[in-house]
Design a protein around this motif. Structure first.
Motif, short mmCIF file in Angstrom:
data_model
loop_
_atom_site.label_atom_id
_atom_site.label_comp_id
_atom_site.label_asym_id
_atom_site.label_seq_id
_atom_site.Cartn_x
_atom_site.Cartn_y
_atom_site.Cartn_z
N ALA A 33 -6.46 -38.19 34.92
CA ALA A 33 -5.51 -38.34 33.83
C ALA A 33 -4.75 -37.03 33.63
O ALA A 33 -5.26 -35.94 33.96
N VAL A 34 -3.55 -37.11 33.08
CA VAL A 34 -2.72 -35.93 32.85
C VAL A 34 -2.39 -35.85 31.36
O VAL A 34 -1.91 -36.81 30.76
N LEU A 35 -2.67 -34.69 30.78
CA LEU A 35 -2.37 -34.44 29.37
C LEU A 35 -1.27 -33.41 29.27
O LEU A 35 -1.19 -32.49 30.10
N PRO A 36 -0.42 -33.51 28.27
CA PRO A 36 0.62 -32.49 28.07
C PRO A 36 0.01 -31.22 27.52
O PRO A 36 -1.09 -31.24 26.96
N PRO A 37 0.69 -30.07 27.66
CA PRO A 37 0.19 -28.82 27.07
C PRO A 37 -0.07 -29.00 25.59
O PRO A 37 0.67 -29.68 24.89
N SER A 38 -1.14 -28.37 25.11
CA SER A 38 -1.56 -28.53 23.72
C SER A 38 -1.05 -27.38 22.87
O SER A 38 -1.08 -26.23 23.28
N GLY A 39 -0.60 -27.73 21.66
CA GLY A 39 -0.19 -26.70 20.71
C GLY A 39 -1.30 -26.36 19.74
O GLY A 39 -1.16 -25.48 18.89
#
Length: 246
Positions: free
Chosen positions: A105-111
Motif C-alpha cells: 500500500a502507498v500512503l501520502p507524506p504525513s503532516g
C-alpha cells in the motif's frame, strides 16, 4: 423468501475507522548494508518488541540525490529482522510504481507530528546502566576486646565500634564512622574511601593520628588542642578536622 436467501443477503463485513498505533521506520539514507547492521543491533536490545512488528516504511525523508532505491531488497532486509512492512509513505513516482509491483500500500507524506519511540526493554536496560551503583552498606563492626599495639581493625562498608581501649601503635579504619568507648591512643581513620561525612567519637582523646576522608591531624597537632584527653567528636569542616568536646 427462504432462510437461505436471507442469509445470502446478510452483510459479511463492515468497514470501520480505527486509530491504530503503527510504528514508522523513517529511512534517511539509501544504505541497505548500514541499515541491516543497525537493525541487527537494535533488535538485539529488545527482541520481543521487534517480533513480527507491523510498520510503515517512510521514504519521504530520503535525499533527492540518494540514487535508485532497491525496494524489494529493502523489504527483505526488514523481513530478516522481524519487521513486516504494511505500506510505504512516499510521493515519488518511482517508489509508488515499485510498491505496486510488490503489492504494498502507498500512503501520502504525513503532516502529523511523530515522536521517537524506544523499545521498553531497551529503555529499561539503559536506565539500569545509567543508574549509579548503590553503595554497599554492611552491618556495624563491633569489637569488645582491647585493640593492642600492632593490631589493625577495618570495618569495610560500614561503621566501627570499639567497646574497649585502643593502645598506641594500633590502627582503626572504617568506611563509615568510628566510635571508641575507651581511651583512644592509636590511629583512627574514618571515611577511608572518601566519605567526608564520616565522624570519629572517642571517650578520651590521646590519639597518634586522626583522619577523615584523607584529611588528618597527627599527635603533635592533637596535643595542642584544648580537648586533648577529653571525650570528643571529630568531623570534617572543609579540609580541616574539627574537634569538639562531647
Amino acid at each position: 423468501m427462504s432462510q437461505a436467501d436471507l442469509l445470502d443477503q446478510a452483510p459479511v463485513f463492515q468497514l470501520k475507522g480505527s486509530m491504530l498505533a503503527i510504528t514508522v521506520l523513517e529511512l534517511t539514507h539509501n544504505d541497505l548494508a548500514r541499515l541491516d547492521s543497525q537493525l541487527l543491533a537494535k533488535v538485539a536490545e529488545a527482541p520481543n518488541f521487534f517480533s513480527n512488528i507491523p510498520l510503515v516504511l517512510a521514504l519521504d525523508k530520503l535525499p533527492e540525490d540518494c540514487g535508485e532505491l532497491d525496494l524489494a531488497e529493502l523489504q527483505a532486509v526488514c523481513k530478516r529482522h522481524g519487521l513486516c512492512i504494511m505500506a510505504i509513505r512516499t510521493e515519488r513516482e518511482e517508489h509508488i510504481a515499485r510498491a505496486r509491483e510488490l503489492d504494498l500500500a502507498v500512503l501520502p507524506p504525513s503532516g502529523a507530528r511523530e515522536r521517537l519511540i524506544e523499545p521498553a526493554e531497551s529503555a529499561e536496560a539503559r536506565r539500569k546502566a545509567e543508574k549509579p551503583k548503590e553503595p554497599e552498606v554492611r552491618p556495624t563492626k563491633v569489637v569488645t576486646t582491647p585493640v593492642r599495639g600492632g593490631m589493625q581493625v577495618y570495618a569495610e562498608g560500614g561503621d566501627l565500634v570499639v567497646l574497649a581501649s585502643v593502645s598506641a601503635g594500633a590502627e582503626l579504619l572504617a568506611d563509615g564512622n568510628i566510635h571508641v568507648y575507651g581511651p583512644m591512643r592509636g590511629r583512627a581513620l574514618a571515611g577511608v574511601k572518601g566519605n567526608a561525612k564520616a565522624r570519629i567519637f572517642c571517650q578520651r582523646l590521646g590519639a597518634e593520628l586522626l583522619s577523615i576522608a584523607g584529611k588528618y591531624k597527627v599527635a603533635e597537632d592533637l596535643r595542642r588542642d584544648p580537648a586533648w584527653g577529653d571525650a570528643v567528636h571529630v568531623s570534617l569542616s572543609g579540609d580541616v578536622l574539627k574537634i569538639t568536646r562531647l
